[in-house]
Design a protein around this motif. Structure first.
Motif, short mmCIF file in Angstrom:
data_model
loop_
_atom_site.label_atom_id
_atom_site.label_comp_id
_atom_site.label_asym_id
_atom_site.label_seq_id
_atom_site.Cartn_x
_atom_site.Cartn_y
_atom_site.Cartn_z
N ASN A 1 -2.36 6.13 1.12
CA ASN A 1 -1.05 5.58 1.46
C ASN A 1 -0.91 5.13 2.91
OD1 ASN A 1 -1.33 8.40 1.97
ND2 ASN A 1 0.86 8.56 2.32
N ARG A 2 -2.00 5.20 3.69
CA ARG A 2 -1.94 4.76 5.09
C ARG A 2 -3.11 3.82 5.37
NH1 ARG A 2 -1.41 10.12 5.16
NH2 ARG A 2 -3.38 10.47 6.25
N PHE A 3 -2.79 2.65 5.88
CA PHE A 3 -3.83 1.69 6.25
C PHE A 3 -4.77 2.29 7.29
CE2 PHE A 3 -0.28 -1.21 5.05
CZ PHE A 3 -0.91 -1.85 3.99
N ARG B 1 -0.75 -5.89 1.02
CA ARG B 1 -1.82 -5.65 1.99
C ARG B 1 -1.31 -5.61 3.43
NH1 ARG B 1 -6.03 -9.77 -0.91
NH2 ARG B 1 -6.03 -8.66 -2.90
N GLU B 2 -2.10 -4.99 4.26
CA GLU B 2 -1.76 -4.85 5.68
C GLU B 2 -1.47 -6.22 6.30
OE1 GLU B 2 -3.33 -2.21 9.44
OE2 GLU B 2 -4.76 -2.81 7.90
N GLY B 3 -0.40 -6.28 7.07
CA GLY B 3 -0.01 -7.51 7.74
C GLY B 3 1.03 -8.31 6.97
N GLN B 4 1.25 -7.99 5.71
CA GLN B 4 2.26 -8.69 4.92
C GLN B 4 3.65 -8.15 5.24
OE1 GLN B 4 1.49 -11.38 3.00
NE2 GLN B 4 -0.55 -11.03 3.85
N ALA C 1 4.33 -4.88 3.35
CA ALA C 1 3.06 -4.18 3.12
C ALA C 1 3.29 -2.75 2.61
CB ALA C 1 2.25 -4.15 4.41
N GLU C 2 2.53 -2.40 1.61
CA GLU C 2 2.59 -1.04 1.03
C GLU C 2 1.15 -0.58 0.81
OE1 GLU C 2 4.92 -1.00 -2.56
OE2 GLU C 2 6.75 -1.59 -1.50
N ALA C 3 0.64 0.21 1.71
CA ALA C 3 -0.73 0.71 1.59
C ALA C 3 -0.92 1.50 0.30
CB ALA C 3 -1.07 1.59 2.79
N TRP C 4 0.12 2.15 -0.15
CA TRP C 4 0.07 3.08 -1.28
C TRP C 4 0.08 2.41 -2.64
CZ3 TRP C 4 3.92 2.59 2.34
CH2 TRP C 4 5.09 1.95 1.93
N HIS C 5 0.52 1.16 -2.76
CA HIS C 5 0.75 0.51 -4.06
C HIS C 5 -0.52 -0.19 -4.55
CE1 HIS C 5 3.16 -1.55 -7.15
NE2 HIS C 5 2.30 -2.55 -6.96
#
Length: 94
Positions: A46-48, A72-75, A78-82
């Motif tokens: 859940n964490r980039f 994705r990261e930067g969006q 962004a949802e690292a967990w999904h």
């Protein structure tokens, strides 16, 4: 692996949409959680940038899972967990 959220029935989708609104929650009835095709992970995924998230990025596709582009990261949202399940036959954009 720790799953923090999975299937969401229509009532829960409505509640989340009311709470978070468009862009942060899917339109009720359109959520991949409602089709049991999405999960939210904890346990480091859940964490980039964590080893767990990096492992998922490198290995999820082998098992039919993908981190969708919008999450994705930067969006913006962004949802690292999904992560979403597409099976192993889908052509990935990852």
């Amino acid at each position: 692996m720790e799953i923090t959220d999975g299937y969401r029935d229509l009532e829960e989708q409505k509640q989340l949409y009311k709470k978070y609104g468009p862009g942060r929650a899917a339109v009720p009835g359109k959520s991949n959680h409602g089709w049991a095709l999405a999960v939210d992970y904890g346990g480091g995924v859940n964490r980039f940038g964590t080893p767990e998230h990096k492992w998922m990025k490198e290995n999820a596709k082998k098992y039919g899972w993908e981190h969708p582009e919008w999450a994705r990261e930067g969006q913006k949202n962004a949802e690292a967990w999904h992560w979403e399940y597409y099976g192993t036959d889908k052509k990935s954009d990852a």
